[in-house]
Design a protein around this motif. Structure first.
Motif, short mmCIF file in Angstrom:
data_model
loop_
_atom_site.label_atom_id
_atom_site.label_comp_id
_atom_site.label_asym_id
_atom_site.label_seq_id
_atom_site.Cartn_x
_atom_site.Cartn_y
_atom_site.Cartn_z
N GLU A 91 -5.61 5.34 15.24
CA GLU A 91 -7.08 5.80 16.06
C GLU A 91 -7.72 4.48 16.29
OE1 GLU A 91 -7.52 8.11 18.00
OE2 GLU A 91 -9.48 9.12 17.46
N LEU A 92 -7.74 3.65 15.51
CA LEU A 92 -8.63 2.26 15.97
C LEU A 92 -7.65 1.10 16.48
CD1 LEU A 92 -10.62 2.25 12.71
CD2 LEU A 92 -11.37 3.13 14.61
N GLY A 93 -6.86 0.68 15.83
CA GLY A 93 -6.05 -0.52 16.61
C GLY A 93 -5.55 -0.24 17.89
N HIS A 94 -4.67 0.71 18.01
CA HIS A 94 -3.80 1.06 18.97
C HIS A 94 -4.86 1.45 20.14
CE1 HIS A 94 -2.07 3.77 21.85
NE2 HIS A 94 -1.11 3.45 21.72
N ASN A 95 -5.95 2.17 19.85
CA ASN A 95 -6.78 2.58 21.16
C ASN A 95 -7.74 1.60 21.47
OD1 ASN A 95 -5.19 4.90 21.10
ND2 ASN A 95 -6.74 6.19 19.66
N VAL A 96 -8.29 0.64 20.42
CA VAL A 96 -8.99 0.03 20.76
C VAL A 96 -8.35 -1.11 21.49
CG1 VAL A 96 -10.64 -2.03 19.69
CG2 VAL A 96 -10.73 0.33 19.02
N LEU A 97 -7.41 -1.53 21.13
CA LEU A 97 -6.46 -2.53 21.80
C LEU A 97 -5.96 -2.27 23.17
CD1 LEU A 97 -4.40 -4.23 19.04
CD2 LEU A 97 -6.12 -5.23 20.26
N HIS A 98 -5.99 -0.83 23.69
CA HIS A 98 -5.99 -0.19 24.75
C HIS A 98 -7.07 -0.50 25.71
CE1 HIS A 98 -2.08 1.52 25.96
NE2 HIS A 98 -2.12 1.94 24.91
N GLY A 99 -8.35 -1.04 25.15
CA GLY A 99 -9.49 -1.07 25.92
C GLY A 99 -10.09 0.15 25.97
N GLN A 100 -9.95 1.13 25.27
CA GLN A 100 -10.57 2.64 25.39
C GLN A 100 -11.88 2.53 25.11
OE1 GLN A 100 -8.40 5.49 23.16
NE2 GLN A 100 -6.45 5.23 24.26
N TRP A 101 -12.14 1.54 24.33
CA TRP A 101 -13.88 1.43 23.89
C TRP A 101 -14.38 0.16 24.62
CZ3 TRP A 101 -15.31 5.70 22.38
CH2 TRP A 101 -14.43 6.74 21.44
N ASP A 102 -13.86 -0.43 25.49
CA ASP A 102 -14.46 -1.81 25.80
C ASP A 102 -15.69 -1.43 26.89
OD1 ASP A 102 -12.21 -3.22 25.03
OD2 ASP A 102 -11.48 -3.86 27.02
N LEU A 104 -18.23 0.21 25.62
CA LEU A 104 -19.42 0.35 24.68
C LEU A 104 -20.01 -1.07 25.03
CD1 LEU A 104 -17.76 1.78 21.54
CD2 LEU A 104 -19.15 2.97 23.29
N ALA A 105 -19.44 -2.16 25.48
CA ALA A 105 -19.90 -3.47 25.54
C ALA A 105 -20.53 -3.94 24.19
CB ALA A 105 -20.91 -3.71 26.57
N ASP A 106 -19.59 -3.59 23.38
CA ASP A 106 -19.94 -4.03 22.03
C ASP A 106 -18.95 -4.88 21.48
OD1 ASP A 106 -20.18 -4.32 19.05
OD2 ASP A 106 -20.75 -2.18 18.65
N PRO A 107 -19.38 -6.14 21.42
CA PRO A 107 -18.29 -7.34 21.05
C PRO A 107 -17.34 -6.94 19.55
CG PRO A 107 -20.37 -8.25 20.83
CD PRO A 107 -20.53 -6.98 21.33
N ALA A 108 -17.96 -5.91 18.95
CA ALA A 108 -17.13 -5.63 17.50
C ALA A 108 -16.15 -4.62 17.77
CB ALA A 108 -18.35 -5.32 16.59
N ILE A 109 -16.19 -4.03 18.88
CA ILE A 109 -15.12 -2.88 19.22
C ILE A 109 -14.69 -3.23 20.50
CG2 ILE A 109 -14.46 -0.37 19.05
CD1 ILE A 109 -17.40 0.11 17.79
N HIS A 110 -14.00 -4.09 20.72
CA HIS A 110 -13.68 -4.66 22.06
C HIS A 110 -11.88 -5.20 22.00
CE1 HIS A 110 -13.74 -6.67 26.03
NE2 HIS A 110 -14.78 -6.07 26.21
N SER A 111 -11.24 -4.69 23.04
CA SER A 111 -9.96 -5.12 23.00
C SER A 111 -9.57 -6.63 22.91
CB SER A 111 -9.36 -4.49 24.26
OG SER A 111 -9.78 -5.13 25.50
N THR A 112 -10.63 -7.45 23.41
CA THR A 112 -10.44 -8.96 23.25
C THR A 112 -10.73 -9.61 21.87
OG1 THR A 112 -12.44 -9.28 24.11
CG2 THR A 112 -10.95 -9.16 25.82
N THR A 113 -11.47 -8.76 21.07
CA THR A 113 -11.89 -9.26 19.94
C THR A 113 -11.28 -8.57 18.71
OG1 THR A 113 -13.72 -7.98 19.97
CG2 THR A 113 -14.20 -10.02 20.62
N TRP A 114 -10.78 -7.58 18.85
CA TRP A 114 -10.06 -6.79 17.88
C TRP A 114 -8.70 -7.43 17.29
CZ3 TRP A 114 -12.46 -2.40 15.73
CH2 TRP A 114 -11.78 -1.83 14.77
N THR B 294 -7.07 -12.51 30.99
CA THR B 294 -7.83 -11.62 30.56
C THR B 294 -9.03 -12.74 30.01
OG1 THR B 294 -5.88 -10.34 30.08
CG2 THR B 294 -7.81 -9.71 28.82
N MET B 295 -10.11 -12.49 30.30
CA MET B 295 -11.24 -13.33 29.95
C MET B 295 -12.21 -12.40 29.00
SD MET B 295 -10.83 -16.48 31.47
CE MET B 295 -12.30 -17.25 31.36
#
Lengths: 386, 347
Positions: A91-102, A104-114, B294-295
């Motif tokens: 529910e977290l890794g797979h979906n966050v890495l899909h950018g489903q929560w990007d 939110l503009a929250d750097p802590a829940i973002h596909s580029t930082t997770w 991807t930036m």
């Protein structure tokens, strides 16, 4: 329960005609736009709650395993850790890495930082999964997830003698699924075919090695050492939790694309594919699992695999509400909507693994589980809808 | 912490601390609103108690604030109106039709958690203080100056003579009107002239000279709409005293690259293997996105640090200041930095 419906508008086409297909595409686009416009505070609360529950289970599980000489603590710790790892992975890794929560503009829940608690580094997985698998879903020769380069899951894949043992590989893969995925994400087959440079391969391999060392050290060395006299049960608990998570992930993912009625496609299908046709292929190439809310959360909502493949970047908590509408649309356009309880999808998936272990020819649809498997160039006399 | 990070891998211990209380996170600094004080009908001062990641501020600096509205985090910058020794305060004017400022003024209460960026900006008091000071402000341009005045008022020992010329549309919309009047009666070093656009017209260089005849011999800070700033720059330059003038622009106005060497430079994205050319005035974030890399990004205006990327080789130019800076290995903000010659990013 499955019911046989009337054949499609003309004698058994694989998909609606071109105009209808584009109409379907527009309808599915509108559904997407509706969800995008409605995303808001409730969705944000949902994902933050899942994160809090997951981290709570993880901390509780580790604490209990630290005193796991006491058997009830071992039971509780192992169960909590297995739940934590499952939530984290699906529910977290797979979906966050899909950018489903990007959004939110929250750097802590973002596909580029997770980064996730899984052997495969997030970057490598995003390439093979988000790009290759979701673009070329179930296309033989393009979607490497179709059998993970070792299994034969379609009559279009040429049979080789080693496929005879594929039920064994598939079973052996399940308990070590994360390591299988990690090795698979290295794309060694692409290096031998000249599609990937040796340099890129070595870079990815060292990235994997770094991640793997930390993963293994945490679960199998550091926490057991901290557990002192409980070291051995702590280690066994972590091993059990990881194995349970791996078997579960393997189950959910194989049930998402390989139950008998799900179609596979040849590369010709991709030529000049329109948005509508892409949607149709995603529907025909995916399968859902029926169950209650707990099942959906523990699968990372991949029990709504059809909705996920139509809208891979919409928040997962929305799939359940989309499902009846997607199903209704599929019904109106005469498209299959493959779904069923876990046991049936699981049995059907294994039927397919077993069936394709033996040689068969493309174009000969074969029956299994009472369903019909069709390749795109088949001309089946009926379409099953569930 | 480094040892504990092996136990929390791939998360950091900070992720767990932040979950217990957002104020304990150092990686994503946050603050809790402790008071909301109305400043007239459409403005409010938010007093914020910052958490563990807070690195302090100087009077006159601005603060990136991350506000959650309908689940989405929005970043805006506001000038800090409190002295460094006290809790952080920002004074926000609700913009008509705005999304974030009306939310902060009218719908934010005590206990709200806001994400905080690091305090930034060069619009501050120098050390040692100059002999005489002049502040010229219009509208919400008063906010950074208020922080400086309060800091001066709190200083032990003598304070240089200071003139404040502030312009507001009319008295009701004049931020800090009562506070300024009170301060002026309490201290001997401050002279305040309030002018109202509706009755007195705009604050022009001529009016500045009229209200403060010795303006050329004062160190000046000017903050307000760009018309005021442009006029001040022309006037101070014409009198040969441009060096005494400091201006603060609330809107990001990218500077043209220095000199006439407006040529593109090759940029390499090391991890994705993409190579492209970057114009000297184009933020690297846009360069990367145009090339299909991807930036990572956040707010795209240089305030939230969501777009940080490690520089592998070469140097960059900050589009806000024109300065060439950054050494290999440093994290750079791709949204406000352009290529200053060939460079490579670890992306």
């Amino acid at each position: 329960m499955p019911t046989t419906v009337a054949p499609l508008s003309d004698p058994a086409p694989a998909a609606p005609d071109a105009d209808r297909t584009e109409q379907l595409g527009r309808e599915l686009d509108r559904l997407r736009a509706e969800v995008v416009a409605a995303r808001g505070a409730d969705d944000a609360r949902y994902i933050r709650t899942v994160i809090a529950v997951q981290r709570g289970c993880e901390a509780g599980g580790r604490a209990a395993l630290a005193v796991s000489l006491f058997p009830p603590a071992w039971m509780a710790g192992t169960a909590l850790l297995a739940i934590a790892k499952t939530l984290e992975n699906m529910e977290l890794g797979h979906n966050v890495l899909h950018g489903q929560w990007d959004w939110l503009a929250d750097p802590a829940i973002h596909s580029t930082t997770w980064e996730w608690d899984f052997a495969s580094p997030a970057d490598a997985w995003k390439r093979t999964h988000n790009h290759l698998h979701h673009t070329y879903t179930n296309v033989v020769g393009r979607d490497r997830d179709l059998g993970y380069t070792i299994l034969r899951m379609s009559p279009h894949q040429p049979w080789r003698p080693y496929h005879a043992l594929q039920p064994v590989y598939a079973a052996l893969l399940a308990p070590v699924f994360e390591w299988g995925i990690a090795l698979y994400d290295l794309e060694a087959d692409a290096v031998t075919q000249g599609r990937k440079s040796v340099r890129a391969f070595l870079r990815d391999a060292s990235g994997l090695a770094r991640k793997a060392v930390r993963q293994a050290a945490k679960d199998y060395v550091l926490f057991p050492l901290l557990a002192g006299p409980s070291a051995l049960p702590c280690l066994v608990g972590a091993l059990t939790a990881n194995t349970a998570r791996n078997i579960w992930a393997h189950t959910v993912i194989f049930c998402g694309h390989f139950p008998g009625e799900v179609q596979t496609f040849t590369e010709e299908r991709l030529a000049d594919e329109t948005r509508g046709e892409w949607y149709v292929r995603q529907i025909q190439g995916s399968a859902n699992i029926e169950g209650g809310p707990l099942l959906h959360v523990l699968t990372g909502n991949l029990s709504h695999q059809i909705e996920h493949h139509l809208y891979p970047d919409l928040p997962s908590n929305r799939y359940a509400r989309l499902a009846p509408r997607v199903r209704e649309i599929c019904g109106r356009y005469g498209l299959p909507y493959v779904t069923g309880p876990l046991w049936r999808q699981y049995a059907s998936m294994w039927g397919r693994v077993l069936r394709h272990a033996l040689p068969s020819h493309a174009g000969l649809g074969s029956r299994d589980d009472g369903g019909v498997e069709r390749a795109v160039d088949d001309a089946p006399g009926e379409v099953r809808q569930v | 912490m480094a040892a504990a990070s092996w136990l929390t891998s791939p998360l950091s211990p900070d992720d767990y601390l932040g979950l217990l209380d957002p104020l304990w996170s150092a990686r994503h600094p946050a603050g809790r609103v402790t008071a909301v004080l109305p400043e007239g009908p459409a403005a409010a001062t938010l007093v914020i108690r910052p958490g563990r990641g807070w690195r302090g501020h100087l009077a006159g600096q601005y603060l990136p604030v991350g506000v959650e509205i309908d689940g989405v985090r929005h970043w805006r910058t506001y000038s800090i109106t409190s002295p460094p020794a006290e809790a952080v305060a920002i004074t926000v004017k609700a913009q008509r039709g705005g999304r974030v400022s009306p939310h902060l003024v009218h719908r934010t209460g005590s206990g709200t958690v806001l994400r905080l960026g690091p305090a930034q900006g060069e619009f501050v008091l120098p050390q040692p203080l100059p002999e005489r000071l002049l502040f010229v402000t219009a509208g919400s341009g008063i906010t950074p100056v208020m922080g400086m005045l309060r800091t001066l008022a709190g200083r032990p020992g003598p304070v240089p003579h200071t003139v404040l010329l502030h312009s507001a549309p009319w008295p009701e919309e004049c931020l800090f009107r009562a506070g300024l009047a009170l301060l002026e009666t309490q201290v001997s070093w401050l002279t305040v002239h309030l002018t109202y656009t509706r009755t007195d017209g705009r604050l022009t260089p001529d009016r500045i000279a009229e209200l403060c005849p010795d303006w050329r011999r004062r160190d000046a800070w000017v903050c307000g709409p760009s018309g005021l700033l442009d006029a001040a720059e022309r006037s101070w330059t014409a009198q040969g005293v441009r060096k005494r003038l400091r201006v603060e622009r609330f809107r990001l106005a990218p500077l043209p690259p220095r000199g006439g060497d407006a040529v593109s430079a090759p940029v390499r994205f090391a991890r994705s293997g993409v190579e492209t050319d970057a114009g000297p005035a184009v933020p690297l974030l846009e360069v990367g996105e145009a090339a299909g890399v991807t930036m990572p990004y956040g707010c795209r205006r240089g305030i939230c640090f969501g777009c940080l990327a490690p520089l592998a080789a070469g140097r960059v130019r900050d589009l806000r200041t024109g300065e060439v800076h950054a050494e290999p290995g440093e994290l750079i903000q791709t949204c406000v930095n352009a290529a200053a010659g060939p460079l490579a990013l670890d992306l």
